[in-house]
Design a protein around this motif. Sequence first.
Motif, mmCIF file in Angstrom:
data_model
loop_
_atom_site.group_PDB
_atom_site.id
_atom_site.type_symbol
_atom_site.label_atom_id
_atom_site.label_comp_id
_atom_site.label_asym_id
_atom_site.label_seq_id
_atom_site.Cartn_x
_atom_site.Cartn_y
_atom_site.Cartn_z
ATOM 1 N N GLY A 97 0.806 -1.212 0.000
ATOM 2 C CA GLY A 97 0.000 0.000 0.000
ATOM 3 C C GLY A 97 0.838 1.259 0.000
ATOM 4 O O GLY A 97 0.534 2.239 -0.713
ATOM 5 N N ILE A 98 1.914 1.248 0.783
ATOM 6 C CA ILE A 98 2.800 2.415 0.818
ATOM 7 C C ILE A 98 3.431 2.640 -0.546
ATOM 8 O O ILE A 98 3.541 3.781 -1.020
ATOM 9 C CB ILE A 98 3.879 2.221 1.902
ATOM 10 C CG1 ILE A 98 3.243 2.269 3.299
ATOM 11 C CG2 ILE A 98 4.957 3.301 1.798
ATOM 12 C CD1 ILE A 98 4.195 1.923 4.415
ATOM 13 N N ARG A 99 3.837 1.559 -1.197
ATOM 14 C CA ARG A 99 4.436 1.709 -2.530
ATOM 15 C C ARG A 99 3.438 2.284 -3.527
ATOM 16 O O ARG A 99 3.791 3.109 -4.372
ATOM 17 C CB ARG A 99 4.945 0.356 -3.026
ATOM 18 C CG ARG A 99 6.213 -0.111 -2.329
ATOM 19 C CD ARG A 99 6.974 -1.059 -3.214
ATOM 20 N NE ARG A 99 7.365 -0.392 -4.448
ATOM 21 C CZ ARG A 99 7.673 -1.031 -5.573
ATOM 22 N NH1 ARG A 99 7.610 -2.339 -5.616
ATOM 23 N NH2 ARG A 99 8.036 -0.378 -6.649
ATOM 24 N N ASP A 100 2.194 1.835 -3.435
ATOM 25 C CA ASP A 100 1.173 2.401 -4.321
ATOM 26 C C ASP A 100 0.980 3.891 -4.059
ATOM 27 O O ASP A 100 0.851 4.692 -4.999
ATOM 28 C CB ASP A 100 -0.156 1.665 -4.120
ATOM 29 C CG ASP A 100 -0.114 0.256 -4.685
ATOM 30 O OD1 ASP A 100 0.797 -0.029 -5.495
ATOM 31 O OD2 ASP A 100 -0.969 -0.564 -4.306
ATOM 32 N N VAL A 101 0.953 4.262 -2.781
ATOM 33 C CA VAL A 101 0.792 5.684 -2.442
ATOM 34 C C VAL A 101 1.991 6.487 -2.915
ATOM 35 O O VAL A 101 1.857 7.590 -3.474
ATOM 36 C CB VAL A 101 0.574 5.852 -0.925
ATOM 37 C CG1 VAL A 101 0.592 7.330 -0.536
ATOM 38 C CG2 VAL A 101 -0.745 5.219 -0.515
ATOM 39 N N LEU A 102 3.199 5.930 -2.712
ATOM 40 C CA LEU A 102 4.405 6.633 -3.141
ATOM 41 C C LEU A 102 4.426 6.829 -4.651
ATOM 42 O O LEU A 102 4.906 7.847 -5.153
ATOM 43 C CB LEU A 102 5.646 5.854 -2.701
ATOM 44 C CG LEU A 102 5.990 5.928 -1.204
ATOM 45 C CD1 LEU A 102 7.126 4.980 -0.883
ATOM 46 C CD2 LEU A 102 6.376 7.350 -0.813
ATOM 47 N N ALA A 103 3.920 5.839 -5.375
ATOM 48 C CA ALA A 103 3.896 5.974 -6.834
ATOM 49 C C ALA A 103 2.963 7.108 -7.268
ATOM 50 O O ALA A 103 3.184 7.739 -8.306
ATOM 51 C CB ALA A 103 3.460 4.654 -7.467
ATOM 52 N N ARG A 104 1.942 7.360 -6.461
ATOM 53 C CA ARG A 104 0.992 8.420 -6.806
ATOM 54 C C ARG A 104 1.333 9.750 -6.144
ATOM 55 O O ARG A 104 0.721 10.764 -6.468
ATOM 56 C CB ARG A 104 -0.426 8.011 -6.381
ATOM 57 C CG ARG A 104 -0.956 6.778 -7.089
ATOM 58 C CD ARG A 104 -2.444 6.613 -6.831
ATOM 59 N NE ARG A 104 -2.737 6.517 -5.417
ATOM 60 C CZ ARG A 104 -2.812 5.383 -4.744
ATOM 61 N NH1 ARG A 104 -2.601 4.237 -5.370
ATOM 62 N NH2 ARG A 104 -3.105 5.374 -3.469
ATOM 63 N N ASP A 105 2.256 9.722 -5.196
ATOM 64 C CA ASP A 105 2.580 10.950 -4.466
ATOM 65 C C ASP A 105 3.171 12.002 -5.407
ATOM 66 O O ASP A 105 3.986 11.694 -6.285
ATOM 67 C CB ASP A 105 3.577 10.662 -3.341
ATOM 68 C CG ASP A 105 2.870 10.196 -2.079
ATOM 69 O OD1 ASP A 105 1.650 10.413 -1.980
ATOM 70 O OD2 ASP A 105 3.531 9.617 -1.205
#
Length: 767
Positions: A97-105
Amino acid sequence: MAAYLNRTVSMMSGDGPHNRSPLAALSDHRPLRTTPVENSPLQIFVKAKKKINDIFVEIEDYVDDAVDYMKSIEEGQQIIEQEQVKQTETFKAKVHGIRDVLARDHMKVAFFGRTSNGKSSVINAMLREKILPSGIGHTTNCFLQVEGSPTDEPYLMLEGSNEHCAVESVGQLAHALCKEKLNESQLVRVFWPRNRCILLRDDVVFVDSPGVDVSPNLDEWIDKHCLDADVFVLVANAESTLMVAEKNFFHKVSMRLSKPNIFILNNRWDASASEPEFLDQVRRQHQERGIDFLVKELKVCTPKEAEERIFFISAKEALLARLAEQGQNTTTPLAEGFQTRYFEFQDFERKFEECISKSAVKTKFEQHTQRGRHIASELKDVLDNIYSDAQKIKEDKLHQRKDLHDKMNYTEQQLMLITREMKQKIHNMVEDVEQRVSKALNEEIRRLSNLVDEFNLPFHPEALVLNVYKKELHSHVEAGLGSNLRARLSTALAMNIESSQREMTDKIETLIPANHKGASGIIPLRRQPFEILYRLNCDNLCADFREDLEFRFSWGITALIQRFASGGSGSLLAIKNKRESPTSSIIPMTPTEQVDGRLLYSNINNDDWSILTRIALAGATSQGTMGGLLVAGFLLKTVGWRVIIFTGAIYSCLYLYERLTWTNKAKEKAFKKQYVAHATRKLRMIVDLTSANCSHQVQQELSGNFARLCHLVDEAINEMDTQLKELESQVNGLESAASRAKVLRNKANYLIHELELFEDAYLKLHH
């Protein structure tokens, strides 16, 4: 602002390029942006995002490895509970989930203000291209989010749809937005090629909003579009003061966000060129009100920080200037003081980039960094526990392995010693049994006549009856001898064997683990005392017995000669020979006659026979008339006829008496005598064989019992060997598990250190 005024005066002097018109100055195509792209503060966010993404790629791989490792040791080593594995598996979803958020950050800036204050123009000026529709009146009727597109073609997406709508021009975008019946809180995402805009390439996202005065749904706006914004830009109209609607909106923002970053842009400052005498007074008035709003009303910054958050610009002029930089011809006249307003716009961009970069790095990455460190720390603690538990269990297993190895060696050594001892004991006991059986059997053979006399089956000399009688006698003798031998030997032998077996059991029992002994210890194979089987087999042994039941007068000439030959004469003759020749050998005995089933032997030498003996023997053996006449004549001449008659009468009476007493009883007695003699001779031949057979039975019993006990020990040793191999496998598994846990723990330390370096480089340094 004095520095900007001085710089403006310098640019307005005669020897500078600013003696020409502003557009002429821009026609030199010299970029007026002072911050190089590679030194842009926005690159901090870009680098930080790349760095933390790389770290979380490693964290994700690390969590996957840790989960796989824990599953493997959960099944094989049992040093971790299933709940811990399940808890660790939750980290996979968290990291993903963090990686997905980071990709969209990205760095998000939201522009707000009243209708027609120039929000879209400011965004276009910052993007150096006319992307959003702008003009007189209410041109933005929804939220427009401008972000970079990886493709070379611009497109837009409506909220709730993944359909790409092509956008070829600003006019088409305006037409598309007007054509769609959109709610003012609805979001339209505009994707513009990154290679056409530096800010979009640096991961900045611009959000343009409808005027805060067109809708009362400010709370909905904030919740949907503002909570993840890093910077808010209030675009005000420099020709008026801050309105209540603008203030109310940012009051609501400050209630939901802790100290939001707010910039105030007084747009359309080019109108001040028409009244230069009031420029400073109006500027000071706007600045004071802006500082009061940020410091006293919103309380989001200090007065010094507030001074650096308020700017006086002309977005329209800045956009024209940047279009001219790109070679797009424009003939729109620019008002006096353009350069000052343009440089202040650039100053806003610089401070905005610094602010949004710091804010975005902190708001976007600080929490992720802490969560990443928490995950790595949690896994490190779990792996620390696994490592310490694996080491502890490994030490216990090593001690168990050593104890088991020592026990197995001790058992094998003791078994060898006990085996040698028991072999010697069995050997001694076998010899003792052999001697006892031999002695007892010889004694029973000597008393065989008593046993035969006890046989009471009716006797008859007829052949058929006699055969049955002999078979029954064989069985009687065999049973009697066996019974007598058992009575003499069985009790003592059984006690000795039982004692030996108990000694074996006691010695072996000390070598056998408790789980092999059973509830009542080692149980011997035999439930009853051991008994030797005496296999004499008299039926076969005496099968060659041939009885002689014919009448023979005991005072017959042949009997007398045999008695005389085997009696004193022979003895005296032998003594005489011994005296005359001490070195002479013993005279061999020669059979003379069978009496009562016995062969009589005589040691008479043919040279020492007397004349009378020779004559008598010749007369007895010749069985001829001549021999009888010679003997009779000799006796008549020697003793006289009266003596001969008297002697003959007595002799006849004796013969008659013996002949009359030769009954079945006498025949039975003679039969038994002959049978005893024959059986004695035959039994003496098998004494050694029988005693050896009995000793062999004892040896088989003791050896079999000891072999069974040794088999139990072998089973225990084999089980210990299996346990030893299992412990060896467990030790190797634990060593591998501990080594792997150590590697993963060290990797957790490495990841924590990487996150600390990230904090030092991007969070603490830019605080």
